[in-house]
Structure formats: structure tokens, C-alpha cells
Design an enzyme around this catalytic site. Structure first.
Site, PDB file in Angstrom:
ATOM      1  N   GLU A  29      10.797   0.808   5.566  1.00 32.11           N
ATOM      2  CA  GLU A  29       9.779   1.454   4.732  1.00 32.11           C
ATOM      3  C   GLU A  29      10.183   2.895   4.451  1.00 32.11           C
ATOM      4  O   GLU A  29       9.894   3.798   5.251  1.00 32.11           O
ATOM      5  CB  GLU A  29       8.422   1.446   5.452  1.00 32.11           C
ATOM      6  CG  GLU A  29       7.859   0.057   5.651  1.00 32.11           C
ATOM      7  CD  GLU A  29       6.326   0.078   5.743  1.00 32.11           C
ATOM      8  OE1 GLU A  29       5.699  -0.673   5.000  1.00 32.11           O
ATOM      9  OE2 GLU A  29       5.785   0.865   6.535  1.00 32.11           O
ATOM     10  N   GLY A  71       0.755  -2.462   2.112  1.00 29.58           N
ATOM     11  CA  GLY A  71      -0.377  -1.625   2.486  1.00 29.58           C
ATOM     12  C   GLY A  71      -1.505  -1.757   1.481  1.00 29.58           C
ATOM     13  O   GLY A  71      -2.287  -2.706   1.510  1.00 29.58           O
ATOM     14  N   GLY A  72      -1.581  -0.799   0.546  1.00 27.21           N
ATOM     15  CA  GLY A  72      -2.674  -0.723  -0.422  1.00 27.21           C
ATOM     16  C   GLY A  72      -3.025  -2.052  -1.089  1.00 27.21           C
ATOM     17  O   GLY A  72      -4.202  -2.415  -1.176  1.00 27.21           O
ATOM     18  N   HIS A 103       5.187   2.753  12.760  1.00 24.49           N
ATOM     19  CA  HIS A 103       4.910   2.992  11.343  1.00 24.49           C
ATOM     20  C   HIS A 103       5.085   4.476  11.036  1.00 24.49           C
ATOM     21  O   HIS A 103       4.795   5.326  11.887  1.00 24.49           O
ATOM     22  CB  HIS A 103       3.475   2.540  11.005  1.00 24.49           C
ATOM     23  CG  HIS A 103       3.210   2.554   9.540  1.00 24.49           C
ATOM     24  ND1 HIS A 103       2.882   3.714   8.875  1.00 24.49           N
ATOM     25  CD2 HIS A 103       3.264   1.575   8.605  1.00 24.49           C
ATOM     26  CE1 HIS A 103       2.741   3.431   7.575  1.00 24.49           C
ATOM     27  NE2 HIS A 103       2.958   2.145   7.390  1.00 24.49           N
ATOM     28  N   SER A 136       4.703   0.595  -1.489  1.00 26.59           N
ATOM     29  CA  SER A 136       4.111   0.360  -2.821  1.00 26.59           C
ATOM     30  C   SER A 136       4.407  -1.040  -3.370  1.00 26.59           C
ATOM     31  O   SER A 136       4.656  -1.191  -4.565  1.00 26.59           O
ATOM     32  CB  SER A 136       4.583   1.425  -3.816  1.00 26.59           C
ATOM     33  OG  SER A 136       4.204   2.705  -3.363  1.00 26.59           O
ATOM     34  N   ASN A 150      -0.955  -4.675   5.899  1.00 22.55           N
ATOM     35  CA  ASN A 150      -1.321  -3.587   6.803  1.00 22.55           C
ATOM     36  C   ASN A 150      -2.572  -2.908   6.245  1.00 22.55           C
ATOM     37  O   ASN A 150      -2.503  -2.156   5.280  1.00 22.55           O
ATOM     38  CB  ASN A 150      -0.138  -2.603   6.887  1.00 22.55           C
ATOM     39  CG  ASN A 150      -0.450  -1.385   7.722  1.00 22.55           C
ATOM     40  OD1 ASN A 150      -1.474  -1.329   8.406  1.00 22.55           O
ATOM     41  ND2 ASN A 150       0.423  -0.387   7.665  1.00 22.55           N
ATOM     42  N   TRP A 151      -3.703  -3.181   6.865  1.00 26.42           N
ATOM     43  CA  TRP A 151      -4.972  -2.663   6.336  1.00 26.42           C
ATOM     44  C   TRP A 151      -5.198  -1.192   6.694  1.00 26.42           C
ATOM     45  O   TRP A 151      -6.155  -0.579   6.229  1.00 26.42           O
ATOM     46  CB  TRP A 151      -6.152  -3.510   6.861  1.00 26.42           C
ATOM     47  CG  TRP A 151      -6.154  -4.923   6.369  1.00 26.42           C
ATOM     48  CD1 TRP A 151      -5.244  -5.493   5.499  1.00 26.42           C
ATOM     49  CD2 TRP A 151      -7.089  -5.965   6.695  1.00 26.42           C
ATOM     50  NE1 TRP A 151      -5.561  -6.813   5.280  1.00 26.42           N
ATOM     51  CE2 TRP A 151      -6.686  -7.132   5.992  1.00 26.42           C
ATOM     52  CE3 TRP A 151      -8.219  -6.026   7.512  1.00 26.42           C
ATOM     53  CZ2 TRP A 151      -7.386  -8.339   6.086  1.00 26.42           C
ATOM     54  CZ3 TRP A 151      -8.915  -7.230   7.609  1.00 26.42           C
ATOM     55  CH2 TRP A 151      -8.501  -8.365   6.892  1.00 26.42           C
ATOM     56  N   LYS A 152      -4.371  -0.642   7.544  1.00 25.51           N
ATOM     57  CA  LYS A 152      -4.505   0.770   7.957  1.00 25.51           C
ATOM     58  C   LYS A 152      -5.952   1.065   8.366  1.00 25.51           C
ATOM     59  O   LYS A 152      -6.621   0.197   8.904  1.00 25.51           O
ATOM     60  CB  LYS A 152      -4.004   1.704   6.844  1.00 25.51           C
ATOM     61  CG  LYS A 152      -2.581   1.339   6.392  1.00 25.51           C
ATOM     62  CD  LYS A 152      -1.949   2.376   5.505  1.00 25.51           C
ATOM     63  CE  LYS A 152      -0.554   1.911   5.090  1.00 25.51           C
ATOM     64  NZ  LYS A 152       0.157   2.883   4.290  1.00 25.51           N
TER      65      LYS A 152
HETATM   66  P1  PGA Z   1       1.796   0.783   0.715  1.00 26.26           P
HETATM   67  O1  PGA Z   1       1.900   0.903   2.300  1.00 26.26           O
HETATM   68  O2  PGA Z   1       2.057  -0.671   0.348  1.00 26.26           O
HETATM   69  O3  PGA Z   1       0.391   1.206   0.381  1.00 26.26           O
HETATM   70  O4  PGA Z   1       2.827   1.673   0.147  1.00 26.26           O
HETATM   71  C1  PGA Z   1       2.903   0.236   3.019  1.00 26.26           C
HETATM   72  C2  PGA Z   1       2.843   0.647   4.469  1.00 26.26           C
HETATM   73  O5  PGA Z   1       2.623   1.846   4.736  1.00 26.26           O
HETATM   74  O6  PGA Z   1       3.015  -0.181   5.372  1.00 26.26           O
END
Ligand code: PGA
Length: 256
Positions: free
Chosen positions: A165, A235-236, A93, A214, A8-10
Site C-alpha cells: 500500500e 478502504g473507502g 497499516h 484508492s 478495511n472499514w477503518k
Molecule cells: P483506500 O484505503 O482504499 O481508501 O485508499 C486503503 C487502505 O488504507 O487500506
């Protein structure tokens, strides 16, 4: 069952950066038939990336979509416009629930719109830190799950994926904590029990449940061997080529 690794590149990467990153990602990875690799860039990058991506190797997801197919909805992008461009859509999300004010009713309509347009929805559910502290986790998860699935027919349930999540474990959250495999397996069990109660055993066993919060190369293996977890929503770490590749290779190794 396949293992799903979704990046998920947000709100990151320009269209140009997305294209370069995808190019490098595809070059770095072999074709893993049992791992479904998915990336979710911004809306703007989806169309050009759909022409670039090798769909035998990797798929695209949107990070959102609107519940009506067309009409006077300024600023929205519909699943009918995304049809043929993406295979998956992240829906509900926690950032959309908590920052953009989406509720279960709206999310249910989005899930239905995705399915109607042949896009597999990834329904995100998860409790906040204070909901957990007040012992409300089970109620929150049940409400988000059954609320989100309320607008689709039983025949379409096999298209849905769930992502658990916990909001407190998402890396952008203030003082994010790592979820333990025990905490995750407890909630994943609850998700499957709830689906079993309402929709039956087969759907409950076959619905893919992903974990997100995370996820890093260092913990991906332990999350992937957690009972009931069929994949990861990252995500990150999905923005760092070496880390995302490492997570996918870990999935290949531990799920082999
Ligand atoms: P994160 O994000 O891996 O940076 O915690 C996950 C997400 O929000 O889908």
C-alpha cells in the site's frame, strides 16, 4: 491461488451499522469458492459479527491486535482474545505506522502473536511520497518486509499475506494519486525477490501479495491483472455496498 478481497472499514460504522452492512453484503454476493472475501470492522463489532457471518462465504479480519496475550496493557486487545473470532488481522497499516507510531519491531511482534493464535496476518508495507521522491522505495519496502517477518519461524511463513500500500495512493492521504499498474508490479516484484533471497523460491511464489490504495470498481480490474497481484485491500470503496460488491464481482470475472 485464491484471490483475496479485503475490506478495511477503518474507523467507520457503529456496531449496528456494521451488522446491517454485513447482512446486505452477504445477501448481495454468491458463494465464490476461489475468492476469499474478508471484511475488517472495528474491534467492537467483531464479536457480534462473528456470530452473524457465514464463514463459508466471508471471513473477518481485525485491523490491529496487541503483541502480548494478556496482562497489564490498558486499552489493548490481544490476538488471544481475537482467536476464534477472526481469521485474519491487518498488521502494520500505514495509518498505524504514521499516526500511531508503530515501528517494524512492534509490528514483528504483532505478526508473531497473530500466528501464535492461529490468525493469518496481512502485513502492510508501503513507502510515503517523499520516500519515493528520494529514491528510497526499495529500501523502505525491504526493511518493512524483513523487519515485519523477523519474529516468526520459517514454518509459519505460509500463513502470512503481504499488502503493498503506497502511502501516497491511499485515498485519505492529501492529494492521493492513483498508482499505475507498472509502479505496482515493480514493487510487487521487489517484494517477491526479497522473499526469494531470504526464504526461498517456494515461499516467494506462494505468498499472497495484495495491492491497496484508492481501489475502486473502475480500477480494480486493471490492478487485479497486474503481474504478481493476488488480491486487493480496499478502504473507502469497501464502505459503499454497490462498489465493494462490484469489486468482488470484478475479481471473479478477471481471475476466472
Ligand atoms: P483506500 O484505503 O482504499 O481508501 O485508499 C486503503 C487502505 O488504507 O487500506
Amino acid at each position: 491461488m485464491k484471490t483475496y478481497i479485503v475490506g478495511n472499514w477503518k474507523l467507520n460504522f457503529t456496531v449496528g451499522e456494521s451488522s446491517i452492512y454485513l447482512h446486505k453484503l452477504m445477501k448481495a454476493l454468491p458463494n465464490y469458492r476461489d475468492i476469499e472475501m474478508v471484511v475488517a470492522p472495528s474491534f467492537l463489532a467483531l464479536q457480534p459479527l462473528s456470530l452473524q457471518i457465514d464463514r463459508h462465504k466471508m471471513k473477518l479480519a481485525s485491523q490491529n491486535g496487541f503483541y502480548r496475550d494478556y496482562g497489564a496493557f490498558t486499552g489493548e486487545v490481544s490476538f488471544s482474545q481475537l482467536r476464534g473470532i477472526v481469521d485474519y488481522a491487518i498488521i502494520g497499516h500505514s495509518e498505524r505506522r504514521h499516526i500511531l507510531g508503530e515501528d517494524d519491531k512492534m509490528i514483528a511482534k504483532k505478526i508473531a502473536a497473530a500466528v501464535r493464535n492461529r490468525i493469518r496476518p496481512i502485513l502492510c508495507v508501503g513507502e510515503t511520497e517523499s520516500e519515493r521522491a528520494f529514491g528510497e522505495t526499495a529500501d523502505v519496502i525491504r526493511d518493512q518486509l524483513l523487519g515485519g517477518l523477523s519474529e516468526i519461524g520459517d514454518d509459519d511463513l505460509d500463513k502470512v499475506l503481504i499488502a503493498y500500500e503506497p502511502v501516497w495512493a491511499i485515498s485519505s492521504t492529501k492529494a492521493a494519486k492513483l498508482a499505475s499498474p507498472e509502479e505496482i508490479s515493480e514493487v510487487v516484484k521487489l517484494i517477491r525477490e526479497t522473499i526469494h533471497e531470504v526464504y526461498g523460491k517456494k515461499i516467494a511464489e506462494e505468498m499472497p501479495v495484495l495491492f491497496g490504495g484508492s481501489v475502486k470498481p473502475s480500477n480494480a480490474g486493471s490492478y487485479l491483472i497486474t503481474e504478481g497481484v493476488d488480491g486487493l485491500l480496499v478502504g473507502g470503496a469497501s464502505l459503499i455496498l454497490s462498489e465493494f460488491v462490484d469489486i468482488i464481482n470484478t475479481a471473479k470475472r478477471v481471475k476466472a
